[in-house]
Write a protein that holds these residues in place. Structure first.
Motif, PDB file in Angstrom:
ATOM      1  N   GLY A   1     -21.649   4.700  10.061  1.00 11.26           N
ATOM      2  CA  GLY A   1     -21.051   3.746   9.144  1.00 11.26           C
ATOM      3  C   GLY A   1     -21.281   4.122   7.698  1.00 11.26           C
TER       4      GLY A   1
ATOM      5  N   VAL B   1     -13.232   5.505   6.397  1.00 10.11           N
ATOM      6  CA  VAL B   1     -13.504   4.645   5.246  1.00 10.11           C
ATOM      7  C   VAL B   1     -12.769   5.198   4.040  1.00 10.11           C
TER       8      VAL B   1
ATOM      9  N   LYS C   1     -21.715   7.657   3.189  1.00 14.29           N
ATOM     10  CA  LYS C   1     -21.384   7.707   4.612  1.00 14.29           C
ATOM     11  C   LYS C   1     -22.602   8.202   5.392  1.00 14.29           C
TER      12      LYS C   1
ATOM     13  N   TRP D   1     -13.796   6.080  13.409  1.00 18.65           N
ATOM     14  CA  TRP D   1     -13.645   5.175  12.276  1.00 18.65           C
ATOM     15  C   TRP D   1     -13.417   5.989  11.013  1.00 18.65           C
TER      16      TRP D   1
ATOM     17  N   LEU E   1     -13.329  -0.060   5.742  1.00 15.50           N
ATOM     18  CA  LEU E   1     -13.825   0.686   6.901  1.00 15.50           C
ATOM     19  C   LEU E   1     -12.975   0.274   8.099  1.00 15.50           C
TER      20      LEU E   1
END
Length: 228
Positions: free
Chosen positions: A33, A89, A29, A87, A98
């Motif tokens: 992103g 993941v 990470k 976001w 993701l």
């Protein structure tokens, strides 16, 4: 299926260091992103894949066969998100997921193929498993010939790609060379009737659609209706 839509880049982002990957920990990470380390079976395979969250509906995908990403800035894509984007993941089996508030990006492991779905898990766009980087030399400078394909349903229409003098609006199942010429303007951005768009962040000559080179008609065998 619409084969050979050449829409990928291996041109930018800084490198990241990795500890040896294990089955449950194949990604790293970063602020905007994730970076995924992929197994390379040949020099034509991508070794690194990066997903950058630009907005809740825009994901920047970068792949490279090198050991690090180029730091050159894009001439067409805006760097990063204008404001923080939420976001998350998670790894589920052989997939990395993701997620933003609007889209889920799926990375199939270990191949590294990417697909996108909405929050109801309805497919938006799926990549074919034939992304390749063929090493070439351009005037003594090392580079790559890149091939990338996406799956396209029969009822999909493809628009955009610039200004072209061929009378075609829907480029589904068509062949097109993206190159600047007199009265021809190449814009490597397509819009689908399925409500998504792809920016091919690459400035080189690109073949869209059927990427095979034209051949002389003498190489064809022609048959009459009676088989003669």
């Amino acid at each position: 299926m619409l084969k050979r839509i050449l829409l990928c880049t291996c041109t930018f982002f800084s490198a990241a260091s990795f500890t040896p990957a294990v089955a449950q920990n194949v990604y790293k990470k970063v602020t905007d992103g994730i970076i995924v380390k992929l197994p390379k079976k040949s020099a034509q395979d991508a070794g690194l894949l990066r997903l950058q969250v630009i907005s809740d509906k825009i994901i920047h995908v970068t792949a490279t066969p090198e050991s690090s990403f180029s730091t050159s800035k894009s001439l067409m894509a805006i760097d990063g998100a204008k404001s923080p984007v939420s976001w998350s993941v998670v790894q589920k089996g052989n997939q990395l997921l993701l997620s933003t508030s609007s889209v889920i990006t799926h990375v199939l492991l270990p191949q590294g193929t990417v697909s996108f779905t909405d929050k109801a898990n309805k497919l938006i766009l799926g990549e074919s498993a034939d992304r390749t980087f063929l090493p070439v030399s351009n005037n003594g400078e090392s580079s790559y010939h890149i091939v990338q394909s996406f799956n396209s349903p029969a009822d999909e229409a493809i628009y955009g790609l610039g200004q072209h003098q061929n009378g075609i609006v829907n480029f589904k199942n068509q062949h097109l060379e993206l190159f600047q010429n007199n009265t021809e303007v190449a814009v490597p951005f397509l819009v689908s009737s399925k409500n998504y768009g792809i920016l091919w962040d690459n400035y080189s000559l690109t073949k869209f659609g059927d990427i095979r080179d034209y051949q002389s008609i003498s190489g064809l065998k022609l048959f009459a209706a009676d088989g003669s």
